[in-house]
Scaffold this active site. Sequence first.
Site, PDB file in Angstrom:
ATOM      1  CB  SER A 260     -15.737  45.336 -22.402  1.00 30.84           C
ATOM      2  OG  SER A 260     -17.012  45.545 -21.827  1.00 30.84           O
TER       3      SER A 260
ATOM      4  CG  ASP B 299     -16.839  53.517 -21.253  1.00 31.37           C
ATOM      5  OD1 ASP B 299     -17.607  52.916 -20.467  1.00 31.37           O
ATOM      6  OD2 ASP B 299     -16.052  52.917 -22.014  1.00 31.37           O
TER       7      ASP B 299
ATOM      8  CG  HIS C  52     -16.714  49.666 -19.785  1.00 34.54           C
ATOM      9  ND1 HIS C  52     -16.756  50.197 -21.055  1.00 34.54           N
ATOM     10  CD2 HIS C  52     -16.934  48.353 -19.918  1.00 34.54           C
ATOM     11  CE1 HIS C  52     -16.993  49.222 -21.931  1.00 34.54           C
ATOM     12  NE2 HIS C  52     -17.101  48.090 -21.267  1.00 34.54           N
TER      13      HIS C  52
END
Length: 358
Positions: free
Chosen positions: A36, A323, A326
């Site tokens: 991600s 978040d 990340h």
Amino acid sequence: MDGNNFIFFLIICVLSWRMELLKAQMVPAMYVFGDSLVDVGNNNFLPVSFAKANFPHNGVDFPTRKPTGRFCNGKNAADLLAEKLGLPSSPPYLSLSITNIASHLTGVSFASGGAGIFNSTDHVFGQAIPLSDQVDHFMSVNKILMKRGRSAAQNHTSKSLFAFVIGSNDFFDYFVSSNLRKKNTPQQYADLMVTTLKQQLMRLYAVGAQKFFLAGVGTIGCIPVERINNKNHGCNAEHNFWALKYNDGLKAMLNELKSELQGFSYSYFDTYGIMQTVTQSASTYGFNEIEAACCGLGELKARVPCLPFATQCFNRTDHIFWDKYHPTEATTRIVVDTLFDGSSQYCVPINVRQLVSG
Ligand SMILES: *[C@@H]1O[C@H](CO)[C@@H](O)[C@H](O)[C@H]1NC(C)=O
Ligand SMILES: *[C@@H]1O[C@H](CO)[C@@H](O)[C@H](O)[C@H]1NC(C)=O
Ligand SMILES: *[C@@H]1O[C@H](CO)[C@@H](O)[C@H](O)[C@H]1NC(C)=O
């Protein structure tokens, strides 16, 4: 202008013209593999994945101001690296049509949120595209590139950059899975990650890839979702320790490959080191918040993910984390500046600029 001056003038012209060319495009293409941290939207195409980011507030600082599937407020590391190389962001593999050769020529992203080096990380995050499938997907792209002729394809592949940002999810999986921990000690598990990654690099080398960028695992024990489980919101020292152990193994493996494989070149980036530096000297980098996420809910905004109903922080450029997993675009810019032009403190044996110009 006398003769000497004129020659000097010509040299300057040629040099600046060359510099322009270099700035324009340093490699024909970048092919991105990973999780991600570099997914640019592949997971949008997975029907049952939980690891998605194609909803607000993701993308609030992206040029379109819209969510794209990137797990970030703005551009992620893949976008910023492409910019440095003078390339457009590599599009998600799952968004491309196999009949459109041109769309594969400046790069493709195979990265998938929740993905790991092993096939098994989707136990934690639902459906993801594991590394071996990502490499299979490159093999399909390679067949498309071959339609322009074998030698043109080989030339293209050998000059392209193959970038890898992967490994964190394998650890997250290991830390929560008693089954995995029964099968392997952490050291065995880290070693197995390295040998499994090595096999995938060798598959790519076998079809002509020569320039590899590999990011080590960062300070995974210091992300907000880990801090909320610790006293005084400290980092998880054990998780950080195993990230370092894995990174040591990765570095040794790359050094081995370089001596075994003719033409293989690489740049290893110490993600852990730069994240530690940024965290320890946060204020010199403009950060006021090193622990809490910007988007989420609850303790350190890390109890609830960055879902549409979560709240955002006031200032997205003074937070290290976007978040609970990340970094913000602001942090990512520092990371990418360093992997591109950084010293041998972070870039081993060379940085990406040196890798692509060699
Ligand atoms: C090889 O690729 C480079 C970069 O794309 C290109 O400039 C060059 O013309 C190619 N050479 C051949 C022989 O195809
Ligand atoms: C992962 O799955 C692929 C098939 O999709 C298989 O070929 C490969 O051996 C598996 N790798 C591991 C480490 O289990
Ligand atoms: C947000 O934080 C940055 C970095 O610390 C600072 O330069 C900027 O002035 C802040 N913006 C606002 C609106 O407070």
